[in-house]
Design a protein around this motif. Sequence first.
Motif, PDB file in Angstrom:
ATOM      1  N   HIS A   1     -12.776  -4.150  -4.090  1.00 41.63           N
ATOM      2  CA  HIS A   1     -12.058  -5.409  -4.324  1.00 41.63           C
ATOM      3  C   HIS A   1     -10.946  -5.304  -5.362  1.00 41.63           C
ATOM      4  N   ILE A   2     -10.999  -4.325  -6.222  1.00 39.27           N
ATOM      5  CA  ILE A   2      -9.919  -4.187  -7.204  1.00 39.27           C
ATOM      6  C   ILE A   2      -9.021  -3.014  -6.847  1.00 39.27           C
ATOM      7  N   LEU A   3      -9.548  -1.799  -6.882  1.00 40.17           N
ATOM      8  CA  LEU A   3      -8.704  -0.616  -6.698  1.00 40.17           C
ATOM      9  C   LEU A   3      -8.112  -0.520  -5.289  1.00 40.17           C
ATOM     10  N   TRP A   4      -8.988  -0.586  -4.274  1.00 38.60           N
ATOM     11  CA  TRP A   4      -8.485  -0.444  -2.896  1.00 38.60           C
ATOM     12  C   TRP A   4      -7.582  -1.622  -2.519  1.00 38.60           C
ATOM     13  N   PHE A   5      -7.963  -2.838  -2.940  1.00 43.37           N
ATOM     14  CA  PHE A   5      -7.163  -4.016  -2.618  1.00 43.37           C
ATOM     15  C   PHE A   5      -5.756  -3.904  -3.213  1.00 43.37           C
ATOM     16  N   VAL A   6      -5.660  -3.541  -4.480  1.00 47.39           N
ATOM     17  CA  VAL A   6      -4.354  -3.423  -5.137  1.00 47.39           C
ATOM     18  C   VAL A   6      -3.540  -2.296  -4.508  1.00 47.39           C
TER      19      VAL A   6
ATOM     20  N   LEU B   1       1.124  -1.337   0.553  1.00 48.48           N
ATOM     21  CA  LEU B   1       1.407  -0.861   1.913  1.00 48.48           C
ATOM     22  C   LEU B   1       1.451  -1.978   2.946  1.00 48.48           C
ATOM     23  N   VAL B   2       1.117  -3.194   2.554  1.00 48.06           N
ATOM     24  CA  VAL B   2       0.901  -4.264   3.531  1.00 48.06           C
ATOM     25  C   VAL B   2       2.144  -4.586   4.366  1.00 48.06           C
ATOM     26  N   SER B   3       3.332  -4.380   3.824  1.00 43.18           N
ATOM     27  CA  SER B   3       4.531  -4.676   4.609  1.00 43.18           C
ATOM     28  C   SER B   3       4.711  -3.677   5.755  1.00 43.18           C
ATOM     29  N   SER B   4       4.186  -2.462   5.599  1.00 40.13           N
ATOM     30  CA  SER B   4       4.297  -1.445   6.648  1.00 40.13           C
ATOM     31  C   SER B   4       3.002  -1.280   7.431  1.00 40.13           C
ATOM     32  N   TYR B   5       1.873  -1.290   6.721  1.00 41.67           N
ATOM     33  CA  TYR B   5       0.567  -1.074   7.347  1.00 41.67           C
ATOM     34  C   TYR B   5      -0.416  -2.131   6.858  1.00 41.67           C
ATOM     35  N   TRP B   6      -0.919  -2.948   7.762  1.00 43.76           N
ATOM     36  CA  TRP B   6      -1.854  -3.994   7.397  1.00 43.76           C
ATOM     37  C   TRP B   6      -3.304  -3.500   7.416  1.00 43.76           C
ATOM     38  N   GLN B   7      -3.565  -2.382   8.073  1.00 45.04           N
ATOM     39  CA  GLN B   7      -4.928  -1.905   8.266  1.00 45.04           C
ATOM     40  C   GLN B   7      -5.666  -1.590   6.959  1.00 45.04           C
ATOM     41  N   PRO B   8      -5.021  -0.930   5.981  1.00 41.89           N
ATOM     42  CA  PRO B   8      -5.762  -0.686   4.730  1.00 41.89           C
ATOM     43  C   PRO B   8      -6.225  -1.972   4.041  1.00 41.89           C
ATOM     44  N   LEU B   9      -5.412  -3.008   4.096  1.00 40.17           N
ATOM     45  CA  LEU B   9      -5.797  -4.286   3.497  1.00 40.17           C
ATOM     46  C   LEU B   9      -6.940  -4.929   4.288  1.00 40.17           C
ATOM     47  N   ALA B  10      -6.920  -4.765   5.593  1.00 40.01           N
ATOM     48  CA  ALA B  10      -7.982  -5.332   6.430  1.00 40.01           C
ATOM     49  C   ALA B  10      -9.323  -4.642   6.207  1.00 40.01           C
ATOM     50  N   MET B  11      -9.294  -3.437   5.656  1.00 36.53           N
ATOM     51  CA  MET B  11     -10.543  -2.720   5.393  1.00 36.53           C
ATOM     52  C   MET B  11     -11.323  -3.313   4.222  1.00 36.53           C
ATOM     53  N   VAL B  12     -10.648  -4.011   3.329  1.00 34.39           N
ATOM     54  CA  VAL B  12     -11.325  -4.568   2.150  1.00 34.39           C
ATOM     55  C   VAL B  12     -12.462  -5.511   2.557  1.00 34.39           C
ATOM     56  N   PRO B  13     -12.220  -6.536   3.377  1.00 36.32           N
ATOM     57  CA  PRO B  13     -13.347  -7.410   3.734  1.00 36.32           C
ATOM     58  C   PRO B  13     -14.378  -6.719   4.627  1.00 36.32           C
ATOM     59  N   VAL B  14     -13.938  -5.780   5.448  1.00 39.26           N
ATOM     60  CA  VAL B  14     -14.877  -5.078   6.328  1.00 39.26           C
ATOM     61  C   VAL B  14     -15.858  -4.247   5.495  1.00 39.26           C
ATOM     62  N   VAL B  15     -15.330  -3.460   4.562  1.00 38.86           N
ATOM     63  CA  VAL B  15     -16.179  -2.634   3.699  1.00 38.86           C
ATOM     64  C   VAL B  15     -17.057  -3.532   2.822  1.00 38.86           C
TER      65      VAL B  15
END
Length: 184
Positions: free
Chosen positions: A28-33, A38-52
């Motif tokens: 929730h802190i390190l991975w989210f930040v 990257l969110v403007s180019s790749y949304w997938q890393p941000l989407a992993m936060v709630p999944v994990v």
Amino acid sequence: MKFEITDDLARRAKIPHDIFLTNLIGNHILWFVASLGLVSSYWQPLAMVPVVSLGLLIYTLKRASMSRQRDNWFVMVHWQIAAERSRFFIYMLLAVLTVSLLGWIGYTFLGMKKVAVMAMIGGVGLLPIMVTVLVLILMESDALHHAALHKVSKRMAEKFPYPADMVVLEDEEQVAAQPAEIKS
């Protein structure tokens, strides 16, 4: 309350707190930040936060439920502590989702301005979750420290009565009631 247990049991009692802290700090802190960049180019890393996060929270709840039947009392109590906090965190996440849904409904169907919706989601949804994450990190760090010291709070010892064969080394109320020169 401090109990006489083996170091192996103390190590096993630290596991639920390690999992919860990994979710809060690592996810929730390190991975989210990191994924926000990257969110403007790749949304997938941000989407992993709630999944994990959801995966770790569900695992903690399931494992705490199984712990009641198969673990030593001390280990089981620490799983229950992590499960209580996981439930609370799930409720907070549901509140953020509810506020976000209401903001989307307000923007899409009620004609609310985008800035007003973003302020509502940020102020009523995200700000409380950030404070909650910080408070839970402090609480879980303390619980992790208590597990290492072979301690359980009096409230949890009352909620989950310890077996008769558990040796209590010290009770905080007894220590506090002693005169100052004896406490050394």
